[in-house]
Design a protein around this motif. Structure first.
Motif, PDB file in Angstrom:
ATOM      1  N   GLY A  12       0.788  -1.238   0.000  1.00  0.00           N
ATOM      2  CA  GLY A  12       0.000   0.000   0.000  1.00  0.00           C
ATOM      3  C   GLY A  12       0.819   1.286   0.000  1.00  0.00           C
ATOM      4  O   GLY A  12       0.557   2.191  -0.806  1.00  0.00           O
ATOM      5  N   PRO A  13       1.824   1.401   0.862  1.00  0.00           N
ATOM      6  CA  PRO A  13       2.577   2.666   0.885  1.00  0.00           C
ATOM      7  C   PRO A  13       3.338   2.937  -0.418  1.00  0.00           C
ATOM      8  O   PRO A  13       3.710   4.073  -0.695  1.00  0.00           O
ATOM      9  CB  PRO A  13       3.560   2.456   2.050  1.00  0.00           C
ATOM     10  N   ARG A  14       3.544   1.919  -1.229  1.00  0.00           N
ATOM     11  CA  ARG A  14       4.209   2.124  -2.533  1.00  0.00           C
ATOM     12  C   ARG A  14       3.176   2.051  -3.665  1.00  0.00           C
ATOM     13  O   ARG A  14       2.829   3.057  -4.260  1.00  0.00           O
ATOM     14  CB  ARG A  14       5.333   1.082  -2.696  1.00  0.00           C
ATOM     15  N   ASP A  15       2.650   0.863  -3.947  1.00  0.00           N
ATOM     16  CA  ASP A  15       1.723   0.713  -5.079  1.00  0.00           C
ATOM     17  C   ASP A  15       0.454   1.533  -4.822  1.00  0.00           C
ATOM     18  O   ASP A  15      -0.096   2.165  -5.730  1.00  0.00           O
ATOM     19  CB  ASP A  15       1.375  -0.776  -5.260  1.00  0.00           C
ATOM     20  N   GLY A  16       0.004   1.523  -3.585  1.00  0.00           N
ATOM     21  CA  GLY A  16      -1.217   2.249  -3.242  1.00  0.00           C
ATOM     22  C   GLY A  16      -1.051   3.746  -3.434  1.00  0.00           C
ATOM     23  O   GLY A  16      -1.829   4.389  -4.139  1.00  0.00           O
ATOM     24  N   LEU A  17      -0.032   4.288  -2.818  1.00  0.00           N
ATOM     25  CA  LEU A  17       0.114   5.748  -2.851  1.00  0.00           C
ATOM     26  C   LEU A  17       0.605   6.261  -4.203  1.00  0.00           C
ATOM     27  O   LEU A  17       0.294   7.386  -4.583  1.00  0.00           O
ATOM     28  CB  LEU A  17       1.034   6.219  -1.720  1.00  0.00           C
ATOM     29  N   GLN A  18       1.348   5.454  -4.946  1.00  0.00           N
ATOM     30  CA  GLN A  18       1.893   5.966  -6.217  1.00  0.00           C
ATOM     31  C   GLN A  18       0.795   6.363  -7.195  1.00  0.00           C
ATOM     32  O   GLN A  18       1.015   7.148  -8.106  1.00  0.00           O
ATOM     33  CB  GLN A  18       2.839   4.939  -6.871  1.00  0.00           C
ATOM     34  N   ASN A  19      -0.392   5.814  -7.003  1.00  0.00           N
ATOM     35  CA  ASN A  19      -1.489   6.106  -7.919  1.00  0.00           C
ATOM     36  C   ASN A  19      -2.399   7.226  -7.414  1.00  0.00           C
ATOM     37  O   ASN A  19      -3.372   7.581  -8.064  1.00  0.00           O
ATOM     38  CB  ASN A  19      -2.307   4.830  -8.160  1.00  0.00           C
ATOM     39  N   GLU A  20      -2.073   7.793  -6.260  1.00  0.00           N
ATOM     40  CA  GLU A  20      -2.855   8.912  -5.713  1.00  0.00           C
ATOM     41  C   GLU A  20      -2.241  10.214  -6.210  1.00  0.00           C
ATOM     42  O   GLU A  20      -1.056  10.476  -5.983  1.00  0.00           O
ATOM     43  CB  GLU A  20      -2.811   8.881  -4.176  1.00  0.00           C
ATOM     44  N   THR A  21      -3.042  11.044  -6.858  1.00  0.00           N
ATOM     45  CA  THR A  21      -2.472  12.285  -7.388  1.00  0.00           C
ATOM     46  C   THR A  21      -2.342  13.363  -6.318  1.00  0.00           C
ATOM     47  O   THR A  21      -1.363  14.095  -6.293  1.00  0.00           O
ATOM     48  CB  THR A  21      -3.299  12.815  -8.579  1.00  0.00           C
ATOM     49  N   ALA A  22      -3.313  13.444  -5.401  1.00  0.00           N
ATOM     50  CA  ALA A  22      -3.199  14.457  -4.342  1.00  0.00           C
ATOM     51  C   ALA A  22      -2.096  14.036  -3.372  1.00  0.00           C
ATOM     52  O   ALA A  22      -2.062  12.881  -2.932  1.00  0.00           O
ATOM     53  CB  ALA A  22      -4.522  14.573  -3.598  1.00  0.00           C
ATOM     54  N   PRO A  23      -1.159  14.958  -3.075  1.00  0.00           N
ATOM     55  CA  PRO A  23      -0.049  14.555  -2.215  1.00  0.00           C
ATOM     56  C   PRO A  23      -0.513  14.155  -0.816  1.00  0.00           C
ATOM     57  O   PRO A  23      -1.394  14.778  -0.238  1.00  0.00           O
ATOM     58  CB  PRO A  23       0.841  15.804  -2.148  1.00  0.00           C
ATOM     59  N   VAL A  24       0.088  13.086  -0.308  1.00  0.00           N
ATOM     60  CA  VAL A  24      -0.133  12.677   1.079  1.00  0.00           C
ATOM     61  C   VAL A  24       1.095  13.157   1.851  1.00  0.00           C
ATOM     62  O   VAL A  24       2.231  12.963   1.395  1.00  0.00           O
ATOM     63  CB  VAL A  24      -0.282  11.138   1.166  1.00  0.00           C
ATOM     64  N   ALA A  25       0.882  13.795   2.988  1.00  0.00           N
ATOM     65  CA  ALA A  25       1.999  14.358   3.751  1.00  0.00           C
ATOM     66  C   ALA A  25       2.957  13.260   4.195  1.00  0.00           C
ATOM     67  O   ALA A  25       2.533  12.158   4.561  1.00  0.00           O
ATOM     68  CB  ALA A  25       1.472  15.102   4.973  1.00  0.00           C
ATOM     69  N   THR A  26       4.246  13.579   4.185  1.00  0.00           N
ATOM     70  CA  THR A  26       5.268  12.602   4.593  1.00  0.00           C
ATOM     71  C   THR A  26       4.977  12.072   6.007  1.00  0.00           C
ATOM     72  O   THR A  26       5.077  10.868   6.257  1.00  0.00           O
ATOM     73  CB  THR A  26       6.656  13.271   4.539  1.00  0.00           C
ATOM     74  N   ALA A  27       4.606  12.969   6.908  1.00  0.00           N
ATOM     75  CA  ALA A  27       4.341  12.546   8.293  1.00  0.00           C
ATOM     76  C   ALA A  27       3.175  11.558   8.349  1.00  0.00           C
ATOM     77  O   ALA A  27       3.172  10.631   9.175  1.00  0.00           O
ATOM     78  CB  ALA A  27       4.025  13.769   9.156  1.00  0.00           C
ATOM     79  N   ASP A  28       2.185  11.738   7.462  1.00  0.00           N
ATOM     80  CA  ASP A  28       1.047  10.801   7.437  1.00  0.00           C
ATOM     81  C   ASP A  28       1.471   9.435   6.895  1.00  0.00           C
ATOM     82  O   ASP A  28       0.998   8.402   7.369  1.00  0.00           O
ATOM     83  CB  ASP A  28      -0.094  11.369   6.587  1.00  0.00           C
ATOM     84  N   LYS A  29       2.341   9.444   5.890  1.00  0.00           N
ATOM     85  CA  LYS A  29       2.847   8.157   5.368  1.00  0.00           C
ATOM     86  C   LYS A  29       3.583   7.420   6.481  1.00  0.00           C
ATOM     87  O   LYS A  29       3.403   6.206   6.662  1.00  0.00           O
ATOM     88  CB  LYS A  29       3.818   8.402   4.213  1.00  0.00           C
ATOM     89  N   ILE A  30       4.423   8.147   7.206  1.00  0.00           N
ATOM     90  CA  ILE A  30       5.204   7.533   8.288  1.00  0.00           C
ATOM     91  C   ILE A  30       4.275   6.979   9.368  1.00  0.00           C
ATOM     92  O   ILE A  30       4.426   5.829   9.805  1.00  0.00           O
ATOM     93  CB  ILE A  30       6.202   8.564   8.867  1.00  0.00           C
ATOM     94  N   ALA A  31       3.286   7.770   9.744  1.00  0.00           N
ATOM     95  CA  ALA A  31       2.349   7.311  10.788  1.00  0.00           C
ATOM     96  C   ALA A  31       1.582   6.077  10.310  1.00  0.00           C
ATOM     97  O   ALA A  31       1.336   5.138  11.082  1.00  0.00           O
ATOM     98  CB  ALA A  31       1.383   8.441  11.139  1.00  0.00           C
ATOM     99  N   TRP A  32       1.221   6.076   9.033  1.00  0.00           N
ATOM    100  CA  TRP A  32       0.495   4.917   8.476  1.00  0.00           C
ATOM    101  C   TRP A  32       1.373   3.662   8.497  1.00  0.00           C
ATOM    102  O   TRP A  32       0.947   2.589   8.946  1.00  0.00           O
ATOM    103  CB  TRP A  32       0.025   5.234   7.045  1.00  0.00           C
ATOM    104  N   ILE A  33       2.613   3.797   8.031  1.00  0.00           N
ATOM    105  CA  ILE A  33       3.528   2.641   8.011  1.00  0.00           C
ATOM    106  C   ILE A  33       3.750   2.132   9.437  1.00  0.00           C
ATOM    107  O   ILE A  33       3.800   0.923   9.677  1.00  0.00           O
ATOM    108  CB  ILE A  33       4.851   3.001   7.295  1.00  0.00           C
ATOM    109  N   ASN A  34       3.842   3.041  10.406  1.00  0.00           N
ATOM    110  CA  ASN A  34       3.995   2.601  11.799  1.00  0.00           C
ATOM    111  C   ASN A  34       2.782   1.795  12.267  1.00  0.00           C
ATOM    112  O   ASN A  34       2.927   0.785  12.962  1.00  0.00           O
ATOM    113  CB  ASN A  34       4.237   3.805  12.712  1.00  0.00           C
TER     114      ASN A  34
END
Ligand code: HMG
Ligand code: MG
Length: 298
Positions: A12-34
């Motif tokens: 998800g953090p790679r294949d999932g997010l790569q297809n999202e055009t609206a930027p997701v904040a870096t801190a949110d990606k980190i919190a999600w992966i955690n």
């Protein structure tokens, strides 16, 4: 008939997010992966070190890799297209690198700007250096079951690419239904050819669920001895260089099915759901997973 245990590789953090055009904040990606790390997943593909102009959403790959809390026993992986990507991934301390190419010429060209034959020496160099650095390497073949530009892809093209990648020294190969066109009979036919050459333990399946056939395809893959599958929480995902491609099979739907069948995953459904609701709220729209819809409406 079915395995006792399945390994799920969360992309998800790679294949999932790569297809999202609206930027997701870096801190949110980190919190999600955690949150994903806390759910019991043993493998998370956290980002990709591709050219930031090609995938702007993942331009923060180094920051994401540096910011996550690494849990013992979890493999943190990333995609790498070439030597430059590998240098960046090594500097970021990624555990496992994923190299990728397509079984069809046109998708390979559109996705990584090279012919298939020009891709082999590039990946050969990447695999060699990664191995010298003590990393494991995963190979991906895209468009195994069909190409958005060329239509049907002969299985011989898949086998040729698979032979090359294993000869280079990859540890595992993930077969991608990039645009979600496969149906179970085709999966059985392709896997029969693949498993004649390579052991099931080194093959993973990567189904996008564009036409709703992913879980059926997984079921027949398990019946043929496959126990490693890629999925994306909430059903996020797709390749921006494959028109019409939508999300991967949703990890939450997949885990629901496996647990219902008594197949072990090591994943805690409640924690997984928490992680799914977190990223749904950050993305700001309902996600395609069916399981999540039952949670949201209750
Ligand atoms: P290119 O333009 O041909 O690259 O792109 P190049 O080698 O000619 O280099 C051009 C410039 O880019 C150079 O800089 C390089 O240093 C720089 P300059 O000298 O001009 O200043 N550069 C890089 N910078 C940062 N990181 C790098 C990198 N590489 C070169 N890694 C390239 C070729 C492969 C880089 C490009 O086409 C690319 O990044 N493509 C990635 C596309 C992608 O990520 N697609 C989605 C992932 S695949 C997928 O989703 C399928 C999968 O899920 C399975 C399935 O579903 O089937 C895995
Ligand atoms: Mg994919």
């Amino acid at each position: 008939r079915w395995p006792a245990k399945v390994t799920i590789k969360e992309v998800g953090p790679r294949d999932g997010l790569q297809n999202e055009t609206a930027p997701v904040a870096t801190a949110d990606k980190i919190a999600w992966i955690n949150l994903l790390s806390e759910s019991g997943l043993s493998y998370i593909e956290v980002t990709s070190f591709v050219h930031p102009k090609w995938i702007p959403q993942l331009a923060d790959a180094a920051e994401v890799a540096a910011g996550i809390r690494r849990k013992d026993g979890v493999t943190y992986a990333a995609l790498v297209p070439n030597e430059r990507g590998l240098e960046r991934a090594l500097a970021a301390g990624i555990d496992e690198v994923g190299v990728f190419m397509s079984a069809s010429e046109t998708h390979n060209q559109k996705n990584i700007n090279k012919t298939i034959s020009a891709t082999f020496p590039v990946l050969e160099g990447v695999v060699k250096t990664a191995k010298q650095e003590g990393k494991t390497v995963r190979g991906y073949v895209s468009t195994v079951f069909g190409c958005p530009y060329e239509g049907a892809v002969p299985v011989d093209q898949v086998l040729t690419v698979a032979d090359w990648l294993f000869a280079m020294g990859i540890d595992e190969l993930s077969l991608g239904d990039t645009i979600g066109v496969a149906t179970p009979k085709q999966v059985v036919d392709v896997l029969a050819e693949v498993l004649r050459r390579f052991p099931a333990g080194r093959i993973a399946m990567h189904f996008h669920d564009t036409r709703g056939t992913a879980l059926a395809n997984i079921l027949v893959s398990m019946e043929m001895g496959i126990t490693i599958f890629d999925s994306s929480l909430g059903g996020l995902g797709g390749c921006p260089y494959a028109p019409g491609a939508s999300g991967n099979v949703a990890t939450d739907d997949f885990v629901y099915m496996l647990h219902g069948m008594g197949i072990e995953t090591g994943i805690d459904m409640e924690r997984l759901t928490k992680a799914a609701l977190f990223i749904r709220d950050k993305i700001g729209r309902p996600l395609s997973s069916r399981y999540l819809q039952t949670i949201s409406s209750s």
